[in-house]
Design a protein around this motif. Structure first.
Motif, PDB file in Angstrom:
ATOM      1  N   ARG A 170      31.053  55.847  46.613  1.00  0.00           N
ATOM      2  CA  ARG A 170      29.998  56.455  47.648  1.00  0.00           C
ATOM      3  C   ARG A 170      30.410  56.512  49.327  1.00  0.00           C
ATOM      4  O   ARG A 170      30.035  57.138  49.538  1.00  0.00           O
ATOM      5  CB  ARG A 170      28.049  56.034  47.978  1.00  0.00           C
ATOM      6  CG  ARG A 170      27.884  55.837  46.312  1.00  0.00           C
ATOM      7  CD  ARG A 170      26.003  54.744  45.762  1.00  0.00           C
ATOM      8  NE  ARG A 170      25.934  53.954  46.511  1.00  0.00           N
ATOM      9  CZ  ARG A 170      26.229  53.010  45.445  1.00  0.00           C
ATOM     10  NH1 ARG A 170      26.563  52.948  44.366  1.00  0.00           N
ATOM     11  NH2 ARG A 170      26.506  51.585  45.665  1.00  0.00           N
ATOM     12  N   GLY A 209      30.560  44.225  39.640  1.00  0.00           N
ATOM     13  CA  GLY A 209      29.978  43.612  40.748  1.00  0.00           C
ATOM     14  C   GLY A 209      31.382  43.307  42.321  1.00  0.00           C
ATOM     15  O   GLY A 209      30.852  43.601  43.173  1.00  0.00           O
ATOM     16  N   SER A 227      32.142  51.133  42.951  1.00  0.00           N
ATOM     17  CA  SER A 227      31.258  52.439  42.937  1.00  0.00           C
ATOM     18  C   SER A 227      30.354  52.516  44.352  1.00  0.00           C
ATOM     19  O   SER A 227      30.276  53.462  44.901  1.00  0.00           O
ATOM     20  CB  SER A 227      29.563  51.976  42.281  1.00  0.00           C
ATOM     21  OG  SER A 227      29.779  51.788  40.484  1.00  0.00           O
ATOM     22  N   THR A 228      30.497  51.689  45.213  1.00  0.00           N
ATOM     23  CA  THR A 228      29.788  51.779  46.910  1.00  0.00           C
ATOM     24  C   THR A 228      31.282  51.942  47.131  1.00  0.00           C
ATOM     25  O   THR A 228      31.234  53.028  47.927  1.00  0.00           O
ATOM     26  CB  THR A 228      29.860  49.923  47.224  1.00  0.00           C
ATOM     27  OG1 THR A 228      29.117  49.011  46.687  1.00  0.00           O
ATOM     28  CG2 THR A 228      29.552  50.330  48.570  1.00  0.00           C
ATOM     29  N   VAL A 280      24.897  41.274  51.908  1.00  0.00           N
ATOM     30  CA  VAL A 280      26.048  41.455  50.525  1.00  0.00           C
ATOM     31  C   VAL A 280      27.079  42.507  51.949  1.00  0.00           C
ATOM     32  O   VAL A 280      26.884  43.656  51.677  1.00  0.00           O
ATOM     33  CB  VAL A 280      25.689  41.981  49.502  1.00  0.00           C
ATOM     34  CG1 VAL A 280      26.439  42.569  48.426  1.00  0.00           C
ATOM     35  CG2 VAL A 280      24.158  41.882  49.112  1.00  0.00           C
TER      36      VAL A 280
HETATM   37  N1  LIG Z   1      22.073  50.117  47.555  1.00  0.00           N
HETATM   38  C1  LIG Z   1      22.257  48.084  47.760  1.00  0.00           C
HETATM   39  N2  LIG Z   1      21.851  47.352  47.465  1.00  0.00           N
HETATM   40  C2  LIG Z   1      22.211  45.714  48.036  1.00  0.00           C
HETATM   41  N3  LIG Z   1      23.464  45.295  47.634  1.00  0.00           N
HETATM   42  C3  LIG Z   1      23.875  46.314  46.633  1.00  0.00           C
HETATM   43  C4  LIG Z   1      23.635  47.891  46.565  1.00  0.00           C
HETATM   44  N4  LIG Z   1      24.755  48.170  45.558  1.00  0.00           N
HETATM   45  C5  LIG Z   1      25.652  47.557  45.423  1.00  0.00           C
HETATM   46  N5  LIG Z   1      25.371  46.252  45.920  1.00  0.00           N
HETATM   47  C6  LIG Z   1      25.786  45.211  45.808  1.00  0.00           C
HETATM   48  O1  LIG Z   1      27.190  45.214  45.896  1.00  0.00           O
HETATM   49  C7  LIG Z   1      28.048  44.661  45.224  1.00  0.00           C
HETATM   50  C8  LIG Z   1      28.918  45.501  45.125  1.00  0.00           C
HETATM   51  O2  LIG Z   1      28.269  46.745  43.894  1.00  0.00           O
HETATM   52  P1  LIG Z   1      29.305  47.704  43.352  1.00  0.00           P
HETATM   53  O3  LIG Z   1      29.734  48.384  44.069  1.00  0.00           O
HETATM   54  O4  LIG Z   1      27.935  48.569  42.480  1.00  0.00           O
HETATM   55  O5  LIG Z   1      29.764  47.540  42.071  1.00  0.00           O
HETATM   56  P2  LIG Z   1      31.282  47.431  40.488  1.00  0.00           P
HETATM   57  O6  LIG Z   1      30.817  49.155  40.801  1.00  0.00           O
HETATM   58  O7  LIG Z   1      32.938  47.497  40.895  1.00  0.00           O
HETATM   59  O8  LIG Z   1      29.939  47.175  39.911  1.00  0.00           O
HETATM   60  C9  LIG Z   1      27.297  44.087  44.293  1.00  0.00           C
HETATM   61  O9  LIG Z   1      27.169  42.761  44.744  1.00  0.00           O
HETATM   62  C10 LIG Z   1      25.714  44.750  44.302  1.00  0.00           C
HETATM   63  O10 LIG Z   1      25.007  43.615  44.108  1.00  0.00           O
END
Ligand SMILES: Nc1ncnc2c1ncn2[C@@H]1O[C@H](COP(=O)(O)OP(=O)(O)O)[C@@H](O)[C@H]1O
Ligand SMILES: [Mg+2]
Length: 334
Positions: free
Chosen positions: A49, A41, A45-46, A18
């Protein structure tokens, strides 16, 4: 203050990798409040972090102040993180601790003396508007008050940067406004650089100086609020200056136009009708202020007994400070 360079984050998965962040570049000035908007998605949040290196970027750099966080030792990273306060959707307070003790937690970790912790907590309680509540417990507080405690705790170690991930998503509209006003006022009083992650454009409009649109791990648009709002063919502009729900206009030509600052006071529909052999009907309108800039956004239904001379109408628009955002024939939604 914050520079992100070619930041990529790939989560390796057995089925498929991903790509959560794809070559992100971002610059946020000292004291600026920057909004990152995107749907669920998108990678928001990524990104948060990765900004604190709680998640290791796969590639790229994160520079906070003059320090490249991707290149420092663990000890340096721990110190650097203290300069970054974090606020989340839920304040996640410890229910067994008083407001003051929750706020002082980051100071306990760095072994600050008890009396000093208490004094600092008191100062922050006053700053976030919770005076008198220092010895109450989280269960006795409303959602908005708990988020105020969360903000005070984020400020305890005297950070330069405040990272807020969906800080108001669990709050009602009135409390949301109070919390956004609080973030704005602490940011200016403490000269904090603030990054706010949100899926709500109203948060960006109320709080932010600048904004980036994150979609599918990529930054599609970025800039000062007033700049991006004035751009043609911009998704952010459409979201920042939405037209109210409207009926399809019955006309020979439908024009969507935007003017800013002095142009807002111009009777543009009258000018078009005076300077061209047409009638103009305003089908939908939105006039509002973003940051310090006033905008007028109109949907104009234009008709004529003759063949419409679009060049003439465009000249009128340009002369009076309006730009055309979209154009359609009768029966087409713009
Ligand atoms: N620890 C992880 N392992 C695998 N995939 C992840 C992880 N964290 C986030 N993702 C994937 O990365 C993408 C972005 O997620 P995220 O940053 O949580 O989005 P948002 O905060 O904008 O909703 C999504 O497709 C999510 O499923
Ligand atoms: Mg998220």
């Amino acid at each position: 203050m914050i520079s992100v360079r070619e930041l990529t984050k790939v989560y390796r998965q057995p089925a498929r990798d991903v790509v959560a962040l794809d070559n992100i570049n971002l610059d946020i000035d000292d004291g600026e409040i920057h909004g990152i908007i995107g749907r669920s998605g998108a990678g928001k949040s990524t990104l948060v972090r990765c900004l604190t290196l709680l998640d290791r970027p796969t590639e790229g750099k994160v520079i906070v102040g003059d320090q490249d966080l991707t290149g420092v030792t663990d000890t340096e990273l721990r110190n650097a993180r203290r300069r970054i306060g974090m606020v989340f959707q839920h304040a996640n307070l410890l229910s067994s601790r008083t407001v003051a003790d929750n706020i002082a937690m980051p100071l306990e970790i760095v072994k600050t003396h008890k009396a000093e912790r208490r004094a600092r907590a008191k100062e922050l309680i006053d700053l976030v508007g919770l005076s008198g509540l220092e010895d109450t417990y989280p269960a006795q507080l409303s959602g908005g008050q708990r988020q105020r405690v969360g903000i005070a705790r984020a400020l305890a170690a005297d950070p330069d940067v405040l990272l807020c991930d969906e800080p108001t998503s669990a709050l009602d509209p009135a409390t949301t406004n109070e919390i956004l006003t609080l973030i704005r006022s602490v940011s200016s009083r403490l000269n904090l650089t603030v990054v706010v992650i949100t899926h709500e454009m109203s948060v960006v409009k109320t709080l932010c100086d600048s904004v980036s649109l994150l979609d599918d791990g990529k930054i599609l648009e970025s800039g000062k609020l007033a700049e991006v709002a004035g751009k043609v063919n911009s998704r952010l502009s459409r979201a920042l200056l939405p037209l109210p729900t409207h009926e399809l206009a019955a006309a020979d030509l439908v024009l969507e136009v935007v003017g800013k600052q002095d142009a807002v006071n111009v009777p543009i529909a009258s000018h078009i009708a005076e300077e061209n052999p047409v009638t103009v009907h305003i089908t939908a309108a939105n006039v509002e202020t973003l940051g310090d800039t006033r905008f007028a956004h109109y949907l104009l239904a234009i008709s004529s007994a003759e063949q419409i001379n679009i060049t003439g109408i465009e000249a009128t628009l340009a002369r009076h400070g309006y730009s055309e955002r979209a154009r359609a024939k009768e029966g087409v939604q713009v």
